[in-house]
Write a protein that holds these residues in place. Structure first.
Motif, PDB file in Angstrom:
ATOM      1  N   ARG A   8      -2.952  -0.295   4.464  1.00  0.00           N
ATOM      2  CA  ARG A   8      -3.640  -0.824   5.634  1.00  0.00           C
ATOM      3  C   ARG A   8      -3.385  -2.315   5.791  1.00  0.00           C
ATOM      4  NH1 ARG A   8      -8.181   2.667   3.981  1.00  0.00           N
ATOM      5  NH2 ARG A   8      -8.205   4.463   5.371  1.00  0.00           N
ATOM      6  N   LEU A   9      -3.357  -3.040   4.654  1.00  0.00           N
ATOM      7  CA  LEU A   9      -3.086  -4.475   4.717  1.00  0.00           C
ATOM      8  C   LEU A   9      -1.696  -4.736   5.271  1.00  0.00           C
ATOM      9  CD1 LEU A   9      -3.938  -7.366   4.058  1.00  0.00           C
ATOM     10  CD2 LEU A   9      -3.011  -7.038   1.765  1.00  0.00           C
ATOM     11  N   LEU A  10      -0.696  -3.955   4.815  1.00  0.00           N
ATOM     12  CA  LEU A  10       0.658  -4.109   5.335  1.00  0.00           C
ATOM     13  C   LEU A  10       0.696  -3.807   6.828  1.00  0.00           C
ATOM     14  CD1 LEU A  10       2.724  -2.459   2.488  1.00  0.00           C
ATOM     15  CD2 LEU A  10       2.772  -4.865   3.138  1.00  0.00           C
ATOM     16  N   ARG A  11      -0.030  -2.764   7.229  1.00  0.00           N
ATOM     17  CA  ARG A  11      -0.023  -2.390   8.629  1.00  0.00           C
ATOM     18  C   ARG A  11      -0.631  -3.494   9.485  1.00  0.00           C
ATOM     19  NH1 ARG A  11      -2.422   2.448   8.328  1.00  0.00           N
ATOM     20  NH2 ARG A  11      -4.480   1.760   8.900  1.00  0.00           N
ATOM     21  N   ASP A  12      -1.725  -4.111   9.010  1.00  0.00           N
ATOM     22  CA  ASP A  12      -2.370  -5.161   9.786  1.00  0.00           C
ATOM     23  C   ASP A  12      -1.532  -6.425   9.841  1.00  0.00           C
ATOM     24  OD1 ASP A  12      -4.460  -3.515  10.324  1.00  0.00           O
ATOM     25  OD2 ASP A  12      -5.747  -4.287   8.721  1.00  0.00           O
ATOM     26  N   ALA A  13      -0.593  -6.558   8.888  1.00  0.00           N
ATOM     27  CA  ALA A  13       0.298  -7.712   8.903  1.00  0.00           C
ATOM     28  C   ALA A  13       1.644  -7.376   9.523  1.00  0.00           C
ATOM     29  CB  ALA A  13       0.503  -8.236   7.469  1.00  0.00           C
ATOM     30  N   ALA A  14       1.745  -6.197  10.192  1.00  0.00           N
ATOM     31  CA  ALA A  14       3.021  -5.772  10.774  1.00  0.00           C
ATOM     32  C   ALA A  14       3.535  -6.828  11.729  1.00  0.00           C
ATOM     33  CB  ALA A  14       2.840  -4.447  11.522  1.00  0.00           C
ATOM     34  N   ALA A  15       4.873  -7.018  11.705  1.00  0.00           N
ATOM     35  CA  ALA A  15       5.443  -8.111  12.481  1.00  0.00           C
ATOM     36  C   ALA A  15       6.320  -7.582  13.575  1.00  0.00           C
ATOM     37  CB  ALA A  15       6.266  -8.988  11.547  1.00  0.00           C
ATOM     38  N   ALA A  44       3.237 -11.904  14.080  1.00  0.00           N
ATOM     39  CA  ALA A  44       3.807 -12.780  13.057  1.00  0.00           C
ATOM     40  C   ALA A  44       5.070 -12.160  12.490  1.00  0.00           C
ATOM     41  CB  ALA A  44       2.788 -12.996  11.946  1.00  0.00           C
ATOM     42  N   ALA A  45       6.057 -12.998  12.181  1.00  0.00           N
ATOM     43  CA  ALA A  45       7.341 -12.507  11.687  1.00  0.00           C
ATOM     44  C   ALA A  45       7.212 -11.967  10.276  1.00  0.00           C
ATOM     45  CB  ALA A  45       8.384 -13.620  11.719  1.00  0.00           C
ATOM     46  N   ALA A  46       7.862 -10.839  10.016  1.00  0.00           N
ATOM     47  CA  ALA A  46       7.858 -10.243   8.681  1.00  0.00           C
ATOM     48  C   ALA A  46       8.810 -11.006   7.779  1.00  0.00           C
ATOM     49  CB  ALA A  46       8.283  -8.784   8.746  1.00  0.00           C
ATOM     50  N   PRO A  47       8.457 -11.199   6.505  1.00  0.00           N
ATOM     51  CA  PRO A  47       9.366 -11.893   5.599  1.00  0.00           C
ATOM     52  C   PRO A  47      10.599 -11.051   5.318  1.00  0.00           C
ATOM     53  CG  PRO A  47       7.522 -10.943   4.391  1.00  0.00           C
ATOM     54  CD  PRO A  47       7.226 -10.737   5.844  1.00  0.00           C
ATOM     55  N   ALA A  48      11.709 -11.729   5.100  1.00  0.00           N
ATOM     56  CA  ALA A  48      12.936 -11.021   4.734  1.00  0.00           C
ATOM     57  C   ALA A  48      12.827 -10.548   3.297  1.00  0.00           C
ATOM     58  CB  ALA A  48      14.142 -11.935   4.896  1.00  0.00           C
ATOM     59  N   GLY A  49      13.148  -9.299   3.056  1.00  0.00           N
ATOM     60  CA  GLY A  49      13.099  -8.744   1.711  1.00  0.00           C
ATOM     61  C   GLY A  49      14.323  -9.135   0.917  1.00  0.00           C
ATOM     62  N   PRO A  50      14.267  -8.992  -0.386  1.00  0.00           N
ATOM     63  CA  PRO A  50      15.400  -9.355  -1.224  1.00  0.00           C
ATOM     64  C   PRO A  50      16.601  -8.471  -0.931  1.00  0.00           C
ATOM     65  CG  PRO A  50      13.761  -8.132  -2.483  1.00  0.00           C
ATOM     66  CD  PRO A  50      13.149  -8.436  -1.152  1.00  0.00           C
ATOM     67  N   GLY A 224       9.568  -5.091   4.263  1.00  0.00           N
ATOM     68  CA  GLY A 224       9.388  -4.993   5.711  1.00  0.00           C
ATOM     69  C   GLY A 224       8.475  -3.845   6.087  1.00  0.00           C
ATOM     70  N   PRO A 225       8.625  -3.334   7.305  1.00  0.00           N
ATOM     71  CA  PRO A 225       7.677  -2.330   7.801  1.00  0.00           C
ATOM     72  C   PRO A 225       7.964  -0.924   7.302  1.00  0.00           C
ATOM     73  CG  PRO A 225       9.330  -2.776   9.456  1.00  0.00           C
ATOM     74  CD  PRO A 225       9.625  -3.719   8.316  1.00  0.00           C
ATOM     75  N   SER A 226       6.957  -0.079   7.415  1.00  0.00           N
ATOM     76  CA  SER A 226       7.138   1.364   7.263  1.00  0.00           C
ATOM     77  C   SER A 226       7.040   1.975   8.651  1.00  0.00           C
ATOM     78  CB  SER A 226       6.073   1.957   6.327  1.00  0.00           C
ATOM     79  OG  SER A 226       4.770   1.693   6.806  1.00  0.00           O
ATOM     80  N   VAL A 227       8.013   2.830   8.991  1.00  0.00           N
ATOM     81  CA  VAL A 227       8.138   3.337  10.354  1.00  0.00           C
ATOM     82  C   VAL A 227       8.316   4.850  10.313  1.00  0.00           C
ATOM     83  CG1 VAL A 227       9.413   3.173  12.515  1.00  0.00           C
ATOM     84  CG2 VAL A 227       9.212   1.158  11.046  1.00  0.00           C
ATOM     85  N   PHE A 228       7.497   5.541  11.096  1.00  0.00           N
ATOM     86  CA  PHE A 228       7.502   7.007  11.160  1.00  0.00           C
ATOM     87  C   PHE A 228       8.249   7.439  12.411  1.00  0.00           C
ATOM     88  CE2 PHE A 228       5.264  10.903  12.666  1.00  0.00           C
ATOM     89  CZ  PHE A 228       5.543  11.741  11.603  1.00  0.00           C
TER      90      PHE A 228
END
Length: 328
Positions: A8-15, A44-50, A224-228
């Protein structure tokens, strides 16, 4: 932190950037010459993953998507030939020849490493064997998708049959396969039912591509995001438990035979931060904006958006445009 709370935290921070409001595009569809430019509402922009670059999502009509994660490309149900079967003219012809428009497909698909197929109807699958042959991409789908791929001459090493439940690791991203259902017509049936349990003769007409069972997919990008992704407007509620995506690409219901479709779907997905309706366009017209929508389907789309807002008021509804790069 419990797993579900973290999701839920990731979803609320979705960019995201370049987000199109539902109202803006609906107005454009109704009157392209007079409509105001679609509104944008960046998050807000999502951070770039490694180990990866920017992540973008481009809608290619129907339930088709191109996802670019840096220099890696995933395709979902890529149907770019958009052949005319008479479906939107009231003269549907099941004997329509499968005519891959290689020039159109190749102009958009310069690369692909993974192709995810929800089901094998022509408007989801017919371009896939050509794309696999041109790019060397690995194709994931049902056993029917596997056997049809063999019928087209795609090497077995590029074909990966899946059933639902698999969680596949690609390093920069994972793909979870979700068992699903195809939508029903007003007679509670569906077009071209059936499966292929062995390789058939090479398909020649759209009727040679049966539904072949239906899947959905959840893509999780590292950092980054999770997308269904759905390819048809029905689902197995229990199979969605725990997915909790940040973004859900959900198919427009064509009928009302599936009870409480939006309410059950969005509750099962735990009310994603962003909901993107798909499979609402005239997918036999040229892939050009403004998105072509049949009059009856425009009304269904407006009603669907209203229902999403009613049952999931905290979800942002984004009606996509062709080719536009979305970042969540």
């Amino acid at each position: 932190m419990p797993t579900m709370d973290r999701r839920r935290l990731l979803r609320d921070a979705a960019a995201g950037t370049a987000l199109v409001s539902a109202g803006g595009l609906t107005a454009a569809l109704a009157s392209p010459a007079q409509a105001a430019p679609p509104a944008t509402a960046p998050l807000a922009a999502a951070p770039a993953g490694p180990g990866r670059g920017p992540v973008s999502f481009r809608w290619w009509g129907t339930s088709g998507w191109r996802v670019d994660i840096g220099d890696r490309t995933i395709l979902v149900d890529p149907f770019l030939s958009r052949i005319d079967t008479g479906l939107f003219k009231g003269a549907f012809n099941p004997a329509t020849r499968l005519d891959v428009r290689a020039g159109v497909v190749d102009s958009l698909v310069d690369r692909a490493e993974t192709v995810l197929v929800t089901h094998t109807h022509w408007d989801h699958y017919m371009d896939v064997p050509h794309i696999a042959g041109r790019t060397g991409a690995r194709v994931f789908g049902t056993l029917t998708a596997y056997n049809l791929g063999l019928a087209y001459g795609v090497p077995s090493g590029q074909l990966s049959p899946v059933k639902g439940g698999e969680v596949l690791d690609f390093g920069a991203y994972t793909v979870e396969v979700v068992g699903g259902l195809h939508s029903r017509n007003p007679s509670y049936s569906l077009a071209f039912p059936g499966v292929r349990v062995s390789p058939p003769p090479k398909p020649a007409t759209i009727a040679d591509l049966p539904e072949g069972d239906t899947l959905a997919y959840q893509l999780r990008v590292a950092g980054g995001p999770s997308v269904f992704f759905m390819g048809a407007s029905d689902f197995v509620e229990r199979n969605l438990t725990g997915l909790a995506p940040d973004v859900a690409m959900v198919a427009l219901p064509n009928t009302t035979v599936t009870a409480d479709y939006a309410a059950r779907l969005l509750a099962a997905l735990e009310h994603p931060k962003v909901v993107v309706p798909v499979h609402f366009d005239i997918f036999e017209a040229e892939l050009r904006n403004p998105v072509p929508v049949a009059p009856g389907d425009r009304e269904k789309l407006d009603a669907f958006i209203a229902e999403i807002r009613r049952v999931s008021p905290r979800s942002r509804v984004i009606v996509p445009e062709y080719h536009r790069a979305y970042r969540f």
